[in-house]
Each structure stands twice: as C-alpha cells, then as structure tokens.
Write an enzyme that holds these catalytic residues in place. Structure first.
Site, PDB file in Angstrom:
ATOM      1  N   THR A 190     -63.099  -6.589  12.900  1.00 42.35           N
ATOM      2  CA  THR A 190     -63.689  -5.161  12.181  1.00 42.35           C
ATOM      3  C   THR A 190     -64.080  -5.804  10.662  1.00 42.35           C
ATOM      4  OG1 THR A 190     -61.881  -3.341  13.617  1.00 42.35           O
ATOM      5  CG2 THR A 190     -62.392  -3.023  11.137  1.00 42.35           C
ATOM      6  N   LYS A 245     -65.904   2.198  13.839  1.00 38.41           N
ATOM      7  CA  LYS A 245     -64.567   1.587  13.839  1.00 38.41           C
ATOM      8  C   LYS A 245     -63.900   2.812  12.571  1.00 38.41           C
ATOM      9  CE  LYS A 245     -60.495  -0.807  14.162  1.00 38.41           C
ATOM     10  NZ  LYS A 245     -60.494  -1.795  14.926  1.00 38.41           N
ATOM     11  N   LYS A 259     -57.602  -3.586   3.924  1.00 34.54           N
ATOM     12  CA  LYS A 259     -58.853  -4.418   4.223  1.00 34.54           C
ATOM     13  C   LYS A 259     -60.017  -3.755   4.961  1.00 34.54           C
ATOM     14  CE  LYS A 259     -59.966  -6.892   8.092  1.00 34.54           C
ATOM     15  NZ  LYS A 259     -61.057  -6.150   9.411  1.00 34.54           N
TER      16      LYS A 259
END
Length: 326
Positions: free
Chosen positions: A133, A208, A276
């Site tokens: 990701t 995502k 993150k």
C-alpha cells in the site's frame, strides 16, 4: 515437484509467444485447463509476503524470494523448497512476474530501483506486480520507469490482513493495463478471494484508500457502540450478537468485538501502518478534491493511540483510547 494447480479455467502465458516449460502441463480439477507454471520472484517476506509467496510455491511455481533480512529468505526457501537471492535484481533475473509486498514508498523504491533493484534484473516482457500500500504517485512513477524498459506494471494492494494472507483469502484490488492484469491474475488467485482490475495504473492504490477510509470510520463507530453498551451496564457480547444480525453488522464487528472487549489489541493491522495509510488517503483526497472529515478525525485519534504507546497495537485500539478517556 510440480503440483496439480487448483485454478480458473484459463491458461497462463508467462510471456507472449513463450512456450510452456517442459512438464508444466498438469491436470487440474475437473475438465478445466492448466495454468502453465511460471518463474516467479517475491520481494518482502513480512507477515503478509511470507505466506503469499508460500501459496505461489504450493501451486507449483518456481519461486525465488528476497528479504532485507536474509535469514528470513533462507528460512522461507528451506520451508517451501524455493530459492532465495541476496538482492532484488538477482532474485528477479529470469522471472516472468516479480511480486513485492514491502512497507512504504521508500521501501518500494529501494527494491525496484538502482543497480540492485528488481528492474535491473528484469527482462522486457516481464511484469512487476506490487502488493504494497503506497501512494498513487510513487506507483505511477515506478510504472513509467518499468514501462520504459518494456516491463508491465500492476499495482495490486491487498486487504484481509495476516489471516487472509495465510488462508489464501485476500481481496486484491488492481490497476494496470488489461493485458498485464490478465496475465498476472491467474497467478494471484493462489492467495486471493477476489482479484479485480479497477482501472489503469494507480487505480488499485486508490481503491485501497477507499478500503482504509471505510475501515477507519467503522472501527471508530464500533468502539463507540461498545463503550455505550459498557457504560450502560449491558453485556457487550450480547449487544453485538443482536445488532450484528441487522444493518450494523460488519467484518470488524464480527471479527474484532471479542478481542476489543477483552482488552486485547494484538490481532491485526498495526496502528503505525494505519496512520501511514491514512496519510496517503488524506493527501490524495486533497489532490482530487475529496472531503474526508471523518478520516481526518480518526487519524488524529490514532495519533493519540500512538502517544499512549500503542503504535503496534491493532487498529481496534480506538476502543482502548475511548476507555482511557473515562
């Protein structure tokens, strides 16, 4: 030893015009066609990558792995009967498809670029599939460099956590050229519950982000519901048993409420990694003009969890934060 491949009724052609390797045609279930065995590389053997690479080896593919900690790569090769290499470039040499699952943008750049990076070892006609990701920007930058060498690029972040990786039940969301996806998808089905192309390069990463945005709001809502039940003197498990059967039901509720009530927060995706991801979500939201107020708020709640020392707790630790507020 090559194994029978349980897969879809379609053939995998490692590279256009390349013949199947001798002995690769093995029977599969029923009358479906074979998936030709491929030479594969997997970069990054964390809690996700280790089992994902294992599923590829179990399907009978020739798999070479690389990990920053070489001992882990050696252990994987010993366990799964594959090979390991000291650099991404060496691991990628001769591969039909190179997969990666690392930590962040910088980690991805380090395994892709430079004289020891994967692109240095890959040949024209191969495909790079990234399961990390990362930001759409780094995805598009790396894809452009790959494509300049005649290498296809598919961004394919996953959802489902460690359990999904171990059980071969991940949701894989992909971006890239249709032809590249069509060649890689039958291989990814080794560890996928669903594997779908959403658009061109970068579309997988944006999807995502949508996943992480939805999770952030769901976990906060679940945390508040459990706190309400607890403060009202109700049995939290009994409350969830009832409301989960209605419109409030979710994967988070079904799989996390018991550990949350037990004050156990070591069962899933870490808060540090979630922050993150949410940073990527918020930056990309600004770029496209998407207002994400709940995501921004929950991101700050996760920051508070980090300040509590919970950076490695799983994302359901939002409940612990609420309880700490009194």
């Amino acid at each position: 030893m090559r194994h029978a491949v349980k897969g879809p009724s379609r053939s995998f052609d490692p590279r256009p015009g390349r013949p199947a390797r001798p002995g690769a045609d093995r029977g599969v279930w029923g009358n479906t066609k074979d998936i030709t065995m491929a030479t594969l590389t997997f970069l990054g053997l964390g809690v996700m990558g280790y089992p994902m690479a294992g599923h590829l080896a179990a399907m009978g593919h020739d798999v070479c792995v690389y990990n920053r900690t070489a001992a882990k790569a050696e252990a994987w090769a010993k366990e799964h009967g594959g090979r390991f290499a000291p650099t991404p470039a060496q691991a990628a040499r001769g591969a039909d498809i190179v997969f990666s699952c690392v930590g962040n943008d910088d980690d991805l750049r380090s395994v892709v670029l430079g004289e020891n990076g994967a692109l240095a070892g890959m040949a024209s006609g191969a495909i790079y599939v990234d399961h990390t990701t990362v930001s759409p920007k780094v995805t598009r930058d790396l894809a452009a460099q790959a494509q300049a060498q005649g290498i296809g690029y598919v961004d394919a972040p996953v959802s489902g956590g460690q359990a999904g990786a171990e059980n071969g039940a991940l949701s894989v969301m992909c971006g890239g050229a249709q032809a590249d996806f069509d060649r890689a998808a039958p291989i990814m089905e080794a560890y996928a519950k669903i594997c779908r192309r959403l658009g061109e390069v970068g579309a997988g990463q944006v999807t995502k982000m949508c996943n992480q945005i939805a999770i952030a709001g769901l976990v906060q809502g679940l945390s508040e519901a459990l706190l309400m039940a607890e403060k009202s003197g109700l049995d939290g498990e009994a409350v969830v048993e009832v409301i989960s059967q209605g419109a409030a039901g979710s994967w988070q509720m079904a799989n996390r409420h018991k550990t949350m009530l037990a004050d156990a927060f070591e069962h899933g995706f870490a808060v540090d990694w979630m922050r993150k991801d949410l940073k990527i979500c918020l930056e990309a939201g600004d770029e496209v003009g998407a207002s994400l107020p709940v995501t921004a708020l929950v991101d700050q709640f996760y920051k508070e969890v980090q300040l509590m020392g919970g950076g490695r707790w799983d994302t359901s630790a939002l409940f612990k934060r609420l309880k700490a507020l009194g």
